[in-house]
Motif scaffolding. Structure first.
Motif, PDB file in Angstrom:
ATOM      1  N   VAL A 193       0.837  -1.196   0.000  1.00 17.21           N
ATOM      2  CA  VAL A 193       0.000   0.000   0.000  1.00 17.21           C
ATOM      3  C   VAL A 193       0.872   1.245   0.000  1.00 17.21           C
ATOM      4  O   VAL A 193       1.842   1.344   0.749  1.00 17.21           O
ATOM      5  CB  VAL A 193      -0.922   0.014   1.237  1.00 17.21           C
ATOM      6  CG1 VAL A 193      -1.705   1.325   1.310  1.00 17.21           C
ATOM      7  CG2 VAL A 193      -1.877  -1.165   1.185  1.00 17.21           C
ATOM      8  N   GLN A 194       0.520   2.190  -0.837  1.00 18.89           N
ATOM      9  CA  GLN A 194       1.173   3.491  -0.839  1.00 18.89           C
ATOM     10  C   GLN A 194       0.344   4.424   0.039  1.00 18.89           C
ATOM     11  O   GLN A 194      -0.884   4.395   0.005  1.00 18.89           O
ATOM     12  CB  GLN A 194       1.237   4.045  -2.262  1.00 18.89           C
ATOM     13  CG  GLN A 194       2.098   5.275  -2.429  1.00 18.89           C
ATOM     14  CD  GLN A 194       2.226   5.674  -3.888  1.00 18.89           C
ATOM     15  OE1 GLN A 194       1.324   5.423  -4.701  1.00 18.89           O
ATOM     16  NE2 GLN A 194       3.329   6.296  -4.240  1.00 18.89           N
ATOM     17  N   ALA A 195       1.016   5.243   0.859  1.00 19.05           N
ATOM     18  CA  ALA A 195       0.304   6.132   1.776  1.00 19.05           C
ATOM     19  C   ALA A 195       0.638   7.582   1.476  1.00 19.05           C
ATOM     20  O   ALA A 195       1.790   7.937   1.208  1.00 19.05           O
ATOM     21  CB  ALA A 195       0.661   5.799   3.224  1.00 19.05           C
ATOM     22  N   PHE A 196      -0.391   8.426   1.539  1.00 16.94           N
ATOM     23  CA  PHE A 196      -0.241   9.865   1.354  1.00 16.94           C
ATOM     24  C   PHE A 196      -0.751  10.565   2.607  1.00 16.94           C
ATOM     25  O   PHE A 196      -1.864  10.288   3.061  1.00 16.94           O
ATOM     26  CB  PHE A 196      -1.027  10.344   0.136  1.00 16.94           C
ATOM     27  CG  PHE A 196      -0.578   9.729  -1.159  1.00 16.94           C
ATOM     28  CD1 PHE A 196       0.438  10.304  -1.905  1.00 16.94           C
ATOM     29  CD2 PHE A 196      -1.172   8.563  -1.642  1.00 16.94           C
ATOM     30  CE1 PHE A 196       0.860   9.747  -3.099  1.00 16.94           C
ATOM     31  CE2 PHE A 196      -0.753   7.988  -2.832  1.00 16.94           C
ATOM     32  CZ  PHE A 196       0.268   8.582  -3.562  1.00 16.94           C
ATOM     33  N   VAL A 197       0.059  11.460   3.146  1.00 13.21           N
ATOM     34  CA  VAL A 197      -0.302  12.197   4.355  1.00 13.21           C
ATOM     35  C   VAL A 197      -0.169  13.684   4.060  1.00 13.21           C
ATOM     36  O   VAL A 197       0.862  14.140   3.570  1.00 13.21           O
ATOM     37  CB  VAL A 197       0.615  11.818   5.533  1.00 13.21           C
ATOM     38  CG1 VAL A 197       0.316  12.695   6.743  1.00 13.21           C
ATOM     39  CG2 VAL A 197       0.448  10.342   5.887  1.00 13.21           C
ATOM     40  N   TRP A 206       1.356  12.799  13.777  1.00 12.49           N
ATOM     41  CA  TRP A 206       0.413  11.797  14.278  1.00 12.49           C
ATOM     42  C   TRP A 206       0.087  10.768  13.194  1.00 12.49           C
ATOM     43  O   TRP A 206       0.090   9.555  13.447  1.00 12.49           O
ATOM     44  CB  TRP A 206      -0.880  12.481  14.745  1.00 12.49           C
ATOM     45  CG  TRP A 206      -1.982  11.490  14.969  1.00 12.49           C
ATOM     46  CD1 TRP A 206      -2.195  10.748  16.089  1.00 12.49           C
ATOM     47  CD2 TRP A 206      -2.980  11.088  14.015  1.00 12.49           C
ATOM     48  NE1 TRP A 206      -3.262   9.903  15.887  1.00 12.49           N
ATOM     49  CE2 TRP A 206      -3.756  10.094  14.631  1.00 12.49           C
ATOM     50  CE3 TRP A 206      -3.260  11.472  12.703  1.00 12.49           C
ATOM     51  CZ2 TRP A 206      -4.826   9.487  13.977  1.00 12.49           C
ATOM     52  CZ3 TRP A 206      -4.318  10.869  12.045  1.00 12.49           C
ATOM     53  CH2 TRP A 206      -5.102   9.885  12.686  1.00 12.49           C
ATOM     54  N   ALA A 207      -0.212  11.227  11.992  1.00 14.59           N
ATOM     55  CA  ALA A 207      -0.640  10.326  10.917  1.00 14.59           C
ATOM     56  C   ALA A 207       0.461   9.345  10.520  1.00 14.59           C
ATOM     57  O   ALA A 207       0.205   8.152  10.328  1.00 14.59           O
ATOM     58  CB  ALA A 207      -1.099  11.130   9.706  1.00 14.59           C
ATOM     59  N   THR A 208       1.684   9.838  10.379  1.00 14.40           N
ATOM     60  CA  THR A 208       2.776   8.940   9.987  1.00 14.40           C
ATOM     61  C   THR A 208       3.041   7.917  11.084  1.00 14.40           C
ATOM     62  O   THR A 208       3.315   6.744  10.794  1.00 14.40           O
ATOM     63  CB  THR A 208       4.050   9.731   9.669  1.00 14.40           C
ATOM     64  OG1 THR A 208       4.369  10.599  10.755  1.00 14.40           O
ATOM     65  CG2 THR A 208       3.868  10.570   8.418  1.00 14.40           C
ATOM     66  N   GLY A 215       1.816  -1.019  10.435  1.00 15.26           N
ATOM     67  CA  GLY A 215       2.647  -1.867   9.584  1.00 15.26           C
ATOM     68  C   GLY A 215       2.973  -1.290   8.224  1.00 15.26           C
ATOM     69  O   GLY A 215       3.549  -1.988   7.382  1.00 15.26           O
ATOM     70  N   VAL A 216       2.616  -0.030   7.982  1.00 21.97           N
ATOM     71  CA  VAL A 216       2.942   0.590   6.697  1.00 21.97           C
ATOM     72  C   VAL A 216       4.412   1.016   6.735  1.00 21.97           C
ATOM     73  O   VAL A 216       4.807   1.794   7.607  1.00 21.97           O
ATOM     74  CB  VAL A 216       2.042   1.804   6.421  1.00 21.97           C
ATOM     75  CG1 VAL A 216       2.427   2.467   5.099  1.00 21.97           C
ATOM     76  CG2 VAL A 216       0.572   1.384   6.401  1.00 21.97           C
ATOM     77  N   PRO A 217       5.249   0.526   5.810  1.00 22.08           N
ATOM     78  CA  PRO A 217       6.666   0.912   5.817  1.00 22.08           C
ATOM     79  C   PRO A 217       6.837   2.410   5.629  1.00 22.08           C
ATOM     80  O   PRO A 217       6.154   3.028   4.814  1.00 22.08           O
ATOM     81  CB  PRO A 217       7.244   0.137   4.624  1.00 22.08           C
ATOM     82  CG  PRO A 217       6.282  -0.976   4.374  1.00 22.08           C
ATOM     83  CD  PRO A 217       4.932  -0.438   4.743  1.00 22.08           C
ATOM     84  N   GLU A 218       7.740   2.987   6.382  1.00 21.15           N
ATOM     85  CA  GLU A 218       7.965   4.426   6.279  1.00 21.15           C
ATOM     86  C   GLU A 218       8.382   4.841   4.873  1.00 21.15           C
ATOM     87  O   GLU A 218       8.083   5.942   4.422  1.00 21.15           O
ATOM     88  CB  GLU A 218       9.020   4.861   7.288  1.00 21.15           C
ATOM     89  CG  GLU A 218       9.169   6.362   7.398  1.00 21.15           C
ATOM     90  CD  GLU A 218       9.913   6.785   8.640  1.00 21.15           C
ATOM     91  OE1 GLU A 218      10.042   8.007   8.855  1.00 21.15           O
ATOM     92  OE2 GLU A 218      10.373   5.910   9.384  1.00 21.15           O
ATOM     93  N   SER A 219       9.042   3.936   4.164  1.00 18.05           N
ATOM     94  CA  SER A 219       9.511   4.252   2.813  1.00 18.05           C
ATOM     95  C   SER A 219       8.371   4.440   1.825  1.00 18.05           C
ATOM     96  O   SER A 219       8.579   5.006   0.740  1.00 18.05           O
ATOM     97  CB  SER A 219      10.438   3.144   2.301  1.00 18.05           C
ATOM     98  OG  SER A 219       9.752   1.904   2.243  1.00 18.05           O
ATOM     99  N   THR A 220       7.170   3.977   2.169  1.00 20.05           N
ATOM    100  CA  THR A 220       6.022   4.114   1.265  1.00 20.05           C
ATOM    101  C   THR A 220       5.098   5.269   1.651  1.00 20.05           C
ATOM    102  O   THR A 220       4.072   5.476   1.008  1.00 20.05           O
ATOM    103  CB  THR A 220       5.197   2.822   1.219  1.00 20.05           C
ATOM    104  OG1 THR A 220       4.581   2.604   2.494  1.00 20.05           O
ATOM    105  CG2 THR A 220       6.077   1.622   0.882  1.00 20.05           C
TER     106      THR A 220
END
Length: 230
Positions: A193-197, A206-208, A215-220
């Motif tokens: 999953v790609q995440a946008f904050v 808070w969101a990151t 479990g979302v990798p910080e790199s994504t």
């Protein structure tokens, strides 16, 4: 390649106190991707210029470039766009800008956005609707109150999870999103999953942290943040 273009204000609305929604007809607009932004430049008769960056709310399929401007204290550009600008006025626009904070419209993605930081997520939701890929995108939108949430009705209609922190909403007690509310949204997207904050500095922190705990990798995780007014 982005460059300065002439843009005419095609419509102007004040959806709530301190916010103005503008649609611009931009000369030779090359098109944009969801998540990109524009730089608006104002030019005085004596040659003085002031400029500010604004996320794009419109989908790539829309002919006009839509943006939402929050009126900032002593803000030269935001103050002019709120108080002085009128339909038909001309401004200069550079864009579209940004290649990193962009959703391709197909890859599984979650957007966690707060306050006026919802704007790029609105573009993503509209793009997903147009492409028929709404199942690939989940949006978590956070604001203090319903009145303070831009595009509130559109976000709910598009299936976004909305959390208000200072007033209840449809039986949900006022609070930031809980981990057990975010987890099912991520589970529905599967792996990679790609995440946008997008939001204020405090919101982004808070969101990151919440995404990493899920479990979302910080790199994504891709981030756009602005000042404490968000």
């Amino acid at each position: 390649m982005s460059r300065w273009r002439t843009a005419r204000i095609a419509s102007q609305e004040h959806p709530s106190t301190g916010l103005v929604r503008l649609r611009l007809d931009v000369d030779d607009w090359p098109g944009h991707s969801p998540g990109q932004h524009v730089v608006v430049r104002l030019r005085a008769e004596d040659g003085y210029t002031a400029q500010r960056s604004y996320s794009i709310a419109s989908a790539p399929s829309e002919p006009a470039v839509e943006m939402l401007v929050e009126r900032l204290p002593d803000g030269e550009v935001s103050g002019h766009l709120h108080d002085e600008a009128r339909v038909g006025d001309v401004v200069e626009v550079n864009g579209p800008v940004g290649r990193w904070f962009v959703w391709d419209g197909e890859s599984p993605a979650i957007a966690v956005v707060g306050g006026t930081g919802v704007v790029p997520a609105v573009s993503m939701l509209r793009h997903a609707r147009d492409r028929g890929t709404s199942d690939a995108l989940r949006v978590v939108a956070v604001a203090r109150t319903w009145e303070a949430l831009p595009y509130a009705d559109e976000l709910l209609d598009a299936g976004a999870f909305v959390a208000l922190t200072r007033e209840n909403l449809d039986g949900r007690v006022a609070a930031p999103p809980y981990p057990d509310e975010v987890a099912p949204l991520l589970d529905a997207l599967g792996n990679d999953v790609q995440a946008f904050v997008c939001g204020s500095t405090g919101f982004v922190a808070w969101a990151t942290r919440t995404l990493r705990e899920q479990g979302v990798p910080e790199s994504t995780i891709r981030v756009e943040q602005f000042g404490v007014t968000g």
